[in-house]
Design an enzyme around this catalytic site. Structure first.
Site, PDB file in Angstrom:
ATOM      1  CG  ASP A   8      13.299  25.981 -10.453  1.00 24.71           C
ATOM      2  OD1 ASP A   8      13.774  25.194  -9.614  1.00 24.71           O
ATOM      3  OD2 ASP A   8      13.171  25.690 -11.656  1.00 24.71           O
ATOM      4  CG  ASP A 130      21.639  21.146 -16.060  1.00 23.45           C
ATOM      5  OD1 ASP A 130      21.182  20.283 -15.295  1.00 23.45           O
ATOM      6  OD2 ASP A 130      21.950  22.286 -15.695  1.00 23.45           O
TER       7      ASP A 130
END
Length: 245
Positions: A8, A130
């Site tokens: 990330d 998500d």
């Protein structure tokens, strides 16, 4: 099932967030390319990159880092998400050697964009769903929609989407186990292969995913667990390869 290390990216560094909160991040490395090298040397067969700044700003911010990793490992499948809202951005990443682009927010708000992207870049598009309590979240998880993840997955079946990355927000970065039930339910409801994400803590969580015996689950993304040492990439991949159940 593939074990897919996550990198990330925030402000050029490799970080991990808890439940998607930018203010609750831990920096694990200032050199994401070297971090990628660590996972490649550990035997990973695919990398999952996320441009966190891009997810919040709606356009690539850490694109140079992504390109650097793709150029260093031209034979390694790499998937990138975060800030992918235009065909031009997809083209940029594909030209840079990225194997898959993950469309998240725009897939929810403008599903027809996924159709366009799949036509323009066949085999290159992954949809990122998500979810919070089964409902899809957007804009770096800042907003929760009224759309069910399973309904949206079915919507994309005819488009030729390569996979769905399914993240349970409540689990992400918490290392309290993956939401196996919801992941398996999504895989059962859709013909699109599913990659599990969020909450994986150790080999036991990998085993639970495998025990779901869902042929639709083709991979598991892991972040904090491999950075904090509760899961070893090579060991986990070997476990998946030899799993008989």
């Amino acid at each position: 099932m593939l074990i897919i290390p996550a990198i990330d990216l925030k402000d050029g560094a490799c970080v991990r967030l808890r439940q998607g909160r930018m203010e609750d991040s831990t920096v694990f490395s200032d050199d994401p390319v070297s971090m990628a090298a660590k996972w490649v040397e550990g035997g990973c067969r695919r990398l999952h990159l996320v441009d966190l700044n891009g997810a919040f700003e709606g356009q690539p911010v850490n694109g140079e880092v992504v390109t650097a990793i793709a150029k260093r490992y031209p034979n390694l499948p790499i998937q990138i998400g975060g800030g992918i809202r235009t065909l031009e951005t997809i083209e940029h990443y594909v030209r840079a050697g990225v194997s898959y682009v993950i469309i998240g927010t725009k897939a929810v708000k403008e599903p027809e964009f996924v159709t366009e992207a799949c036509k323009a870049f066949p085999g290159k598009v992954i949809v990122g769903l998500d979810a919070k309590d089964g409902f899809v979240a957007t804009d770096g998880w800042a907003e929760v929609s009224s759309v069910q993840a399973t309904d949206l997955a079915k919507r994309f079946e005819a488009d030729g989407v390569s996979a769905i990355v399914y993240t349970d927000i409540a689990k992400d970065g918490m290392m309290q186990g993956c939401n196996v039930e919801a992941t398996a339910a999504l895989a059962a409801a859709s013909k699109i292969p599913v990659i599990a994400s969020g909450g994986i803590h150790n080999l036991g969580d990998i085993e639970k995913l495998l025990l779901a015996r869902s042929p639709g689950i083709i991979g598991a993304i892991t972040g904090r667990a491999i950075y904090e040492g509760t899961l070893d990439v090579a060991e986990a991949q070997a476990f998946c390869d030899s799993f008989k159940g």
